[in-house]
Design an enzyme around this catalytic site. Structure first.
Site, short mmCIF file in Angstrom:
data_model
loop_
_atom_site.label_atom_id
_atom_site.label_comp_id
_atom_site.label_asym_id
_atom_site.label_seq_id
_atom_site.Cartn_x
_atom_site.Cartn_y
_atom_site.Cartn_z
N ASP A 123 4.95 -7.02 0.08
CA ASP A 123 3.67 -7.35 0.71
C ASP A 123 2.58 -7.69 -0.30
OD1 ASP A 123 3.26 -4.78 -0.26
OD2 ASP A 123 1.84 -4.29 1.33
N SER A 171 -3.82 -4.53 1.02
CA SER A 171 -2.39 -4.50 1.30
C SER A 171 -1.90 -5.80 1.95
CB SER A 171 -2.05 -3.27 2.15
OG SER A 171 -0.66 -3.13 2.28
N HIS A 172 -1.37 -5.71 3.16
CA HIS A 172 -0.76 -6.87 3.82
C HIS A 172 -1.75 -7.65 4.66
CE1 HIS A 172 -0.57 -3.14 6.01
NE2 HIS A 172 -0.76 -3.86 7.09
N ASP A 188 3.68 -2.76 -2.41
CA ASP A 188 4.24 -1.44 -2.13
C ASP A 188 5.25 -1.43 -0.99
OD1 ASP A 188 2.28 -1.79 -0.26
OD2 ASP A 188 1.30 0.14 -0.57
N ARG A 189 5.23 -2.46 -0.14
CA ARG A 189 6.20 -2.48 0.97
C ARG A 189 7.42 -3.34 0.61
NH1 ARG A 189 2.99 -2.78 6.76
NH2 ARG A 189 1.65 -0.97 6.38
N ARG A 212 1.52 2.09 19.01
CA ARG A 212 2.88 1.95 18.50
C ARG A 212 3.80 2.85 19.31
NH1 ARG A 212 1.59 -0.95 14.08
NH2 ARG A 212 0.08 -0.16 12.56
N LYS A 241 -9.62 1.19 -3.50
CA LYS A 241 -9.01 2.51 -3.33
C LYS A 241 -9.00 3.22 -4.67
CE LYS A 241 -4.36 2.96 -2.82
NZ LYS A 241 -3.16 3.73 -2.54
N ASP A 271 0.18 -6.18 -1.92
CA ASP A 271 -0.04 -5.38 -3.14
C ASP A 271 1.25 -4.78 -3.69
OD1 ASP A 271 0.13 -3.70 -0.89
OD2 ASP A 271 -0.97 -2.12 -1.89
N LYS A 329 4.37 4.08 -2.55
CA LYS A 329 5.63 3.43 -2.18
C LYS A 329 5.79 2.21 -3.08
CE LYS A 329 3.15 1.63 1.81
NZ LYS A 329 2.62 2.27 3.00
C1 G1P Z 1 0.62 1.90 8.93
C2 G1P Z 1 2.04 2.43 8.93
C3 G1P Z 1 2.13 3.67 8.08
C4 G1P Z 1 1.64 3.35 6.67
C5 G1P Z 1 0.25 2.75 6.73
C6 G1P Z 1 -0.23 2.28 5.36
O1 G1P Z 1 -0.26 2.87 9.46
O2 G1P Z 1 2.47 2.70 10.24
O3 G1P Z 1 3.45 4.13 8.06
O4 G1P Z 1 1.61 4.51 5.89
O5 G1P Z 1 0.23 1.62 7.60
O6 G1P Z 1 0.61 1.30 4.82
P1 G1P Z 1 -0.73 2.91 11.02
O7 G1P Z 1 -1.37 1.56 11.29
O8 G1P Z 1 0.49 3.09 11.84
O9 G1P Z 1 -1.68 4.06 11.10
ZN ZN Z 2 0.76 -2.64 0.76
#
Ligand code: G1P
Ligand code: ZN
Length: 551
Positions: free
Chosen positions: A285, A121-122, A289-290, A504, A134, A287, A384
């Protein structure tokens, strides 16, 4: 006459040993590139997928990734292992590229038995960065916990993996090849996805908007959405060349951190908050999805973005007349709840993580869903979808012929404004973070009815969720303190952080007085932030004076 078919494929059975750290998290298995590069780390996990996902035998598998370092090598290994494990057909994105939402779209369109996404991802990429894998199931969504647990258990039990002795496949050109007896189709990574977007959105109206002087900027952050944005925004919609910046995917994302937020999308943020800023800016991001949505000197919170898309669904052809319900993760602001209430549709509050939307989407109970963490999407796929959110906004802008700021202000005037912020404390000492959470939780009992700096507590609990479709239960999903005026303070530990703990704190305050809706969010929320910090003994327990990231 009977034909005697003799296989010429040579399959090697190679030794593997269990790795104790292959339990996939909510976003798959993520580790440093160097860990994945050491055979049989990747092989062990991939074999566990084939051993447990028996429909893949004789079936079709989609494979692609965000282009990060080691993507190509991993894909060649997966192709050879798929051939050795009896997969009939594999569909690979050209150059090994496929965004996460595109994998979901391809799985659904061709009704394949699943897909493998290579991404972290990011998280930063490159030889010293992160890699990830995944498995997505036949509905196009991430494998649910039952399946990821089965894969993990299998990684602990196997001692050999199967791999065909076949040459590398040319994945850089479209066409059909064979690896052993398996057919390998190299597909255009963008085509199927772009076609789906054309079915959902009013491309003619958006084209008219973006070719009539409206200024648009999209930052692909040197990650996967570059090719998608070039094709969809510049080619199909006619936005001028140069609309897409950082559009070439790079194995190390150009050294950046491909996360679309106010901190990491620096170049875009500087332009959008400068003088002579474009009318609309967006980023996605690693991949794809964001998403982050910006106007001229204006930041749209992901929570507000979801609410605006829901409120304007009738303007989008693919959703016209078919808005069922909506869902948001618990820490996401209640902005969309107010839209749902007005429209008389269902609104669900789920735990953090996209997977919790899956059942509601499959059951047709919800059309849109989103998270405060820059995730927005709909029932068109089961992930997403960053570019989808961008196109939804462009469609709404084209139909309403107003600026982003005007749309947001009218929205707040109609539904009220949910001021919102998230404060992240990264790499906090794990024991200190756990201690803080225990301290907060221990004070929740008996809090209802009490006052904290003039705010009256209406509920205080550790969020638990029962899935309305399969009745499965998820508890301990975050500590919530709700107030009678609709304000909320939420404490949660991240499930995706890699070093120490990430705490968080989510803060929300509802304001329906139009005269009070134009404040800076941090200012509007300062008193609640203060309550949260004191109530949790944040400074004493973590030694932190201020958050690592404020959104
Ligand atoms: C974070 C985001 C959550 C998202 C996840 C995957 O998870 O807060 O909303 O679904 O990344 O992209 P967290 O690090 O808070 O568990
Ligand atoms: Zn992502």
């Amino acid at each position: 006459m009977m034909e005697l078919y003799v296989s010429t494929m040579k399959i090697n059975h190679l030794e593997t040993t269990p790795f104790t750290d292959q339990r996939p998290g909510t976003s798959g298995l993520r580790k440093k590139v160097r860990v994945f590069q050491q055979p049989p780390y990747l092989e062990n996990f991939v074999q566990a997928i084939f051993d447990t996902q028996i429909d893949l035998k004789g079936g079709t598998l989609v494979v692609g990734g965000d282009g990060r370092f080691y993507n190509r090598e991993a894909i060649q290994i997966i192709i050879r292992m798929a051939a050795a494990n009896g997969v009939a057909r594999i569909m690979v994105g050209r150059a090994g590229l496929l965004s996460t939402p595109a994998v979901s779209a391809v799985i659904r369109k061709y009704q394949t038995q699943g897909g493998i996404i290579l991404s972290a991802s990011h998280n930063p990429g490159g030889p010293d960065g992160d890699f990830g894998i995944k498995f997505n199931i036949a509905n196009g969504g991430s494998a649910p916990e039952g399946i990821t647990e089965a894969i993990f258990e299998r990684t602990q039990a196997i001692n050999t993996y199967r791999i065909a002795e076949e040459p590398d496949i040319d994945i850089d050109h479209l066409g059909t090849h064979t690896s052993g007896e398996m057919s390998v189709e190299v597909i255009d990574p963008v085509d199927d996805y772009a076609e789906l977007m054309e079915q959902l959105f009013d491309f003619a109206a958006i084209r008219e908007l973006v070719t009539s002087g409206f200024r648009l900027r999209f930052d692909a952050m040197h990650a996967i959405t570059g090719p998608y944005a070039h094709e969809i925004l510049e080619q199909r919609l006619g936005a001028p060349e140069g609309t897409v910046i950082n559009g070439e995917p790079k194995p190390d994302f150009g050294g950046g951190h491909p996360d679309p937020n106010l901190t990491y999308a620096e170049e875009l943020v500087a332009e959008m908050f400068g003088t002579n800023a474009p009318d609309f800016g967006a980023a996605s991001d690693g991949d794809g999805d964001r998403n982050m949505i910006l106007g001229d000197n204006f930041f749209v919170t992901p929570s507000d973005s979801l609410a605006v898309i829901a409120a304007n669904a009738e303007l989008i052809p693919g959703y016209h007349g078919r808005l069922k319900g909506v869902a948001r993760s618990m820490p996401t602001s209640g902005a969309v709840d107010r839209v749902a209430q007005k429209l008389g549709i269902e609104c669900f509050e789920t735990p953090t993580g996209w997977k919790f939307f899956g059942n509601l989407l499959d059951a047709g109970r919800i059309t849109f869903c989103g998270e405060e963490s820059f995730g927005t999407g709909s029932d068109h796929v089961r992930e997403k979808d960053g570019l989808w959110a961008v196109l939804a906004w462009l469609n709404i802008l084209a139909a309403r012929k107003q600026s982003v700021a005007e749309i947001m202000k009218e929205h707040w005037a109609e539904y009220g404004r949910n001021y919102y912020t998230r404060h992240d404390y990264e790499e906090v000492d794990s024991d200190a973070a756990r201690g803080l959470m225990q301290h907060v939780e221990s004070q929740l009992a008996g809090l209802v009815g009490q006052q904290l700096d003039g705010y009256t507590v209406s509920y205080a609990d550790n969020f638990a969720y029962t899935d309305p479709i399969d009745n499965s239960e998820s508890s301990h999903q975050g500590l919530r303190i709700g107030f009678t005026d609709g304000s909320r303070i939420i404490f949660r530990l991240s499930g995706t952080g890699t070093a120490g703990a990430t705490l968080r704190i989510y803060i929300e305050k509802f304001e329906d007085d139009v005269a009070q809706q134009a404040m800076d969010a941090q200012l509007a929320l300062a008193d609640l932030v203060n309550i949260a910090e004191r109530f949790s003994e944040l400074k004493q327990r973590t030694g932190r004076e201020c958050p690592s990231v404020i959104t």
